[in-house]
Design an enzyme around this catalytic site. Structure first.
Site, PDB file in Angstrom:
ATOM      1  N   GLY A   7       0.752  -5.170   0.884  1.00 26.77           N
ATOM      2  CA  GLY A   7      -0.407  -5.143  -0.282  1.00 26.77           C
ATOM      3  C   GLY A   7      -0.091  -5.641  -1.340  1.00 26.77           C
ATOM      4  O   GLY A   7      -0.922  -6.278  -2.096  1.00 26.77           O
ATOM      5  N   GLU A  27       4.684  -5.177   7.181  1.00 24.40           N
ATOM      6  CA  GLU A  27       3.758  -4.218   7.796  1.00 24.40           C
ATOM      7  C   GLU A  27       4.319  -3.849   9.142  1.00 24.40           C
ATOM      8  O   GLU A  27       3.863  -2.749   9.770  1.00 24.40           O
ATOM      9  CB  GLU A  27       2.220  -4.574   7.742  1.00 24.40           C
ATOM     10  CG  GLU A  27       1.646  -4.467   6.370  1.00 24.40           C
ATOM     11  CD  GLU A  27       1.721  -5.668   5.439  1.00 24.40           C
ATOM     12  OE1 GLU A  27       2.648  -6.339   5.788  1.00 24.40           O
ATOM     13  OE2 GLU A  27       0.877  -5.782   4.555  1.00 24.40           O
ATOM     14  N   ALA A  42       0.662  -1.220  -0.102  1.00 24.18           N
ATOM     15  CA  ALA A  42       0.150  -0.085   0.053  1.00 24.18           C
ATOM     16  C   ALA A  42       0.912   1.242  -0.158  1.00 24.18           C
ATOM     17  O   ALA A  42       2.121   1.288   0.448  1.00 24.18           O
ATOM     18  CB  ALA A  42      -0.940  -0.153   1.227  1.00 24.18           C
ATOM     19  N   GLU A  85      -0.220  -9.427  -0.835  1.00 18.93           N
ATOM     20  CA  GLU A  85      -1.686  -9.642  -0.760  1.00 18.93           C
ATOM     21  C   GLU A  85      -2.475  -9.625  -2.128  1.00 18.93           C
ATOM     22  O   GLU A  85      -3.144 -10.395  -2.480  1.00 18.93           O
ATOM     23  CB  GLU A  85      -2.358  -8.760   0.381  1.00 18.93           C
ATOM     24  CG  GLU A  85      -1.703  -8.811   1.818  1.00 18.93           C
ATOM     25  CD  GLU A  85      -2.046  -7.882   2.555  1.00 18.93           C
ATOM     26  OE1 GLU A  85      -1.773  -6.561   2.401  1.00 18.93           O
ATOM     27  OE2 GLU A  85      -2.757  -7.926   3.725  1.00 18.93           O
TER      28      GLU A  85
HETATM   29  C1  LIG Z   1      -1.966  -3.260   2.454  1.00 17.11           C
HETATM   30  C2  LIG Z   1      -1.548  -3.339   3.857  1.00 17.11           C
HETATM   31  C3  LIG Z   1      -2.700  -2.739   4.700  1.00 17.11           C
HETATM   32  O1  LIG Z   1      -1.485  -4.471   4.244  1.00 17.11           O
HETATM   33  C4  LIG Z   1      -0.473  -2.351   4.039  1.00 17.11           C
HETATM   34  C5  LIG Z   1       0.665  -2.335   3.457  1.00 17.11           C
HETATM   35  O2  LIG Z   1       0.849  -2.895   2.360  1.00 17.11           O
HETATM   36  S1  LIG Z   1       1.874  -1.348   4.060  1.00 17.11           S
HETATM   37  C6  LIG Z   1       3.333  -1.342   3.058  1.00 17.11           C
HETATM   38  C7  LIG Z   1       4.060  -2.469   3.256  1.00 17.11           C
HETATM   39  N1  LIG Z   1       5.318  -2.578   2.259  1.00 17.11           N
HETATM   40  C8  LIG Z   1       6.507  -1.961   2.720  1.00 17.11           C
HETATM   41  O3  LIG Z   1       6.436  -1.744   3.988  1.00 17.11           O
HETATM   42  C9  LIG Z   1       7.456  -1.543   1.943  1.00 17.11           C
HETATM   43  C10 LIG Z   1       8.242  -0.407   1.874  1.00 17.11           C
HETATM   44  N2  LIG Z   1       9.082  -0.205   0.741  1.00 17.11           N
HETATM   45  C11 LIG Z   1      10.526  -0.730   1.042  1.00 17.11           C
HETATM   46  O4  LIG Z   1      10.536  -1.277   2.094  1.00 17.11           O
HETATM   47  C12 LIG Z   1      11.640  -0.338  -0.135  1.00 17.11           C
HETATM   48  O5  LIG Z   1      11.019   0.698  -0.758  1.00 17.11           O
HETATM   49  C13 LIG Z   1      11.882  -1.651  -0.927  1.00 17.11           C
HETATM   50  C14 LIG Z   1      12.759  -2.757   0.189  1.00 17.11           C
HETATM   51  C15 LIG Z   1      10.608  -2.276  -1.424  1.00 17.11           C
HETATM   52  C16 LIG Z   1      12.827  -1.179  -1.834  1.00 17.11           C
HETATM   53  O6  LIG Z   1      13.911  -0.365  -1.338  1.00 17.11           O
HETATM   54  P1  LIG Z   1      14.773   0.532  -2.433  1.00 17.11           P
HETATM   55  O7  LIG Z   1      15.198  -0.377  -3.623  1.00 17.11           O
HETATM   56  O8  LIG Z   1      15.846   1.089  -1.586  1.00 17.11           O
HETATM   57  O9  LIG Z   1      13.936   1.416  -3.046  1.00 17.11           O
HETATM   58  P2  LIG Z   1      13.295   2.823  -2.305  1.00 17.11           P
HETATM   59  O10 LIG Z   1      14.297   3.931  -2.367  1.00 17.11           O
HETATM   60  O11 LIG Z   1      12.986   2.655  -0.824  1.00 17.11           O
HETATM   61  O12 LIG Z   1      11.859   3.061  -2.891  1.00 17.11           O
HETATM   62  C17 LIG Z   1      12.043   3.904  -4.296  1.00 17.11           C
HETATM   63  C18 LIG Z   1      10.778   4.836  -4.251  1.00 17.11           C
HETATM   64  O13 LIG Z   1       9.710   4.191  -3.803  1.00 17.11           O
HETATM   65  C19 LIG Z   1       8.863   4.596  -2.624  1.00 17.11           C
HETATM   66  N3  LIG Z   1       8.121   3.535  -2.301  1.00 17.11           N
HETATM   67  C20 LIG Z   1       8.537   2.298  -2.127  1.00 17.11           C
HETATM   68  N4  LIG Z   1       7.538   1.513  -1.473  1.00 17.11           N
HETATM   69  C21 LIG Z   1       6.440   2.105  -0.973  1.00 17.11           C
HETATM   70  C22 LIG Z   1       5.378   2.365  -0.636  1.00 17.11           C
HETATM   71  N5  LIG Z   1       4.964   1.014  -0.009  1.00 17.11           N
HETATM   72  N6  LIG Z   1       4.453   3.359  -0.447  1.00 17.11           N
HETATM   73  C23 LIG Z   1       4.947   4.627  -0.869  1.00 17.11           C
HETATM   74  N7  LIG Z   1       6.182   4.642  -1.513  1.00 17.11           N
HETATM   75  C24 LIG Z   1       6.941   3.705  -1.618  1.00 17.11           C
HETATM   76  C25 LIG Z   1      10.050   5.283  -2.062  1.00 17.11           C
HETATM   77  O14 LIG Z   1       9.646   6.070  -1.130  1.00 17.11           O
HETATM   78  C26 LIG Z   1      11.132   5.854  -3.013  1.00 17.11           C
HETATM   79  O15 LIG Z   1      10.349   6.886  -3.313  1.00 17.11           O
HETATM   80  P3  LIG Z   1      11.227   8.440  -3.214  1.00 17.11           P
HETATM   81  O16 LIG Z   1      11.550   8.603  -1.657  1.00 17.11           O
HETATM   82  O17 LIG Z   1      12.331   8.043  -3.907  1.00 17.11           O
HETATM   83  O18 LIG Z   1      10.319   9.518  -3.634  1.00 17.11           O
END
Ligand SMILES: CC(C)(O)CC(=O)SCCNC(=O)CCNC(=O)[C@H](O)C(C)(C)COP(=O)(O)OP(=O)(O)OC[C@H]1O[C@@H](n2cnc3c(N)ncnc32)[C@H](O)[C@@H]1OP(=O)(O)O
Length: 257
Positions: free
Chosen positions: A108, A131, A65, A111
């Site tokens: 998500g 999460e 998400a 999921e």
């Molecule tokens: C549906 C529910 C209710 O179950 C809830 C959820 O889904 S909560 C979300 C769960 N997902 C996460 O916690 C994953 C979050 N992302 C990461 O941990 C990392 O991005 C990564 C391991 C997937 C990849 O890391 P890396 O290669 O170092 O890339 P990044 O620089 O982190 O990301 C690039 C760019 O994408 C943006 N990004 C990544 N994931 C998300 C996200 N889930 N939501 C919003 N944005 C996301 C990240 O912020 C970067 O953007 P910028 O900062 O460069 O603008």
């Protein structure tokens, strides 16, 4: 109507949706989920589509998400809006859906993949429910679907630690049906979707419904359901055609009725 966050096309009898927010690793924001539902509504209504294929990019199927969108929410908003209901519509689709997963399928994203009927994984795919690191838990079915698929021990570990598993571990655990070299993922996934789409559509839909019933009921009830649906299949023209074609040693020409 155009799409902001997806590429949507029909290839033969396959409806193809490519998640397209590369700047955010295909994080699933409300626009994307609404557009995904609109695309799936279109494919469900199109008699020319026999199978749907959902994919992302080489780097990410979806990183979950959209955390930036979610971070400002409070309890009354999440309770009243119940945004997850819109996500869950993917799991209520009647036509078969294949997910082709490369790169991250987290939160998500994992999921969403589990709401599909078959997950094919590239060898660089990574699955997880991180999460807990954000101070929440999976909210789009992760604690339930993952547990039923991989069992309590692994689901508990993944949900409580946020650890990611690679494609090989996901295949061993039964989450994905096959691991494919990343460069061949889309060709293989299209082949799988085309094969499904070449079958009788009503029979494929009834088969999907029957397999899913195994998750929702007792064995005895599930067997009874299967038996009734199996009997009903003999009322279709496609059963006649499928069996006649076998006897006559020729390919079946299903008419979806
Ligand atoms: C549906 C529910 C209710 O179950 C809830 C959820 O889904 S909560 C979300 C769960 N997902 C996460 O916690 C994953 C979050 N992302 C990461 O941990 C990392 O991005 C990564 C391991 C997937 C990849 O890391 P890396 O290669 O170092 O890339 P990044 O620089 O982190 O990301 C690039 C760019 O994408 C943006 N990004 C990544 N994931 C998300 C996200 N889930 N939501 C919003 N944005 C996301 C990240 O912020 C970067 O953007 P910028 O900062 O460069 O603008």
């Amino acid at each position: 109507m155009a799409y902001e966050t997806l590429l949507v096309e029909t290839r033969g009898r396959v409806g193809l949706v490519t998640l397209n927010r590369p700047q955010a690793l295909n994080a699933l924001n409300s626009t994307l989920v609404a557009e995904l539902n609109r695309a799936l509504d279109g494919f469900e209504a199109d008699p020319g589509v026999g199978c749907v294929l959902i994919t992302g990019s080489e780097k990410a199927f979806a990183a979950g998400a959209d955390i930036k969108e979610m971070s400002g929410l409070n309890f009354p908003q999440t309770y009243l809006d119940d945004f997850i209901t819109a996500w869950d519509r993917v799991s209520q689709r009647r036509k078969p859906i294949v997910a082709a997963v490369a790169g991250f399928a987290l939160g998500g994203g994992c999921e969403l993949a589990m709401m599909c009927d078959i997950i094919l994984a590239a060898d660089n795919a990574r699955f997880g429910q991180p999460e807990i690191k954000l101070g929440v838990m999976p909210g789009a079915g992760g604690t339930q679907r993952l547990t039923r698929i991989v069992g309590k021990a692994k689901a508990m570990e993944l949900c409580l630690t946020g650890r990611m598993m690679d494609a090989q571990e996901a295949e061993r655990s039964g989450l994905v049906s096959r691991v494919i070299p990343a460069a061949e993922l889309m060709a293989e996934a299209m082949k799988t979707a085309e094969t499904i789409a070449s079958m009788s559509l009503p029979i494929a839909m009834m088969t999907k419904e029957s397999v899913n019933r195994a998750y929702e009921t007792t064995l005895a009830e599930g067997i009874r359901f299967e038996r009734r649906v199996f009997h009903a299949m003999f009322a279709t023209a496609d059963q006649k055609e499928g069996m006649q074609a076998f006897v006559e040693k020729r390919p079946a020409g299903f008419q979806n009725r």
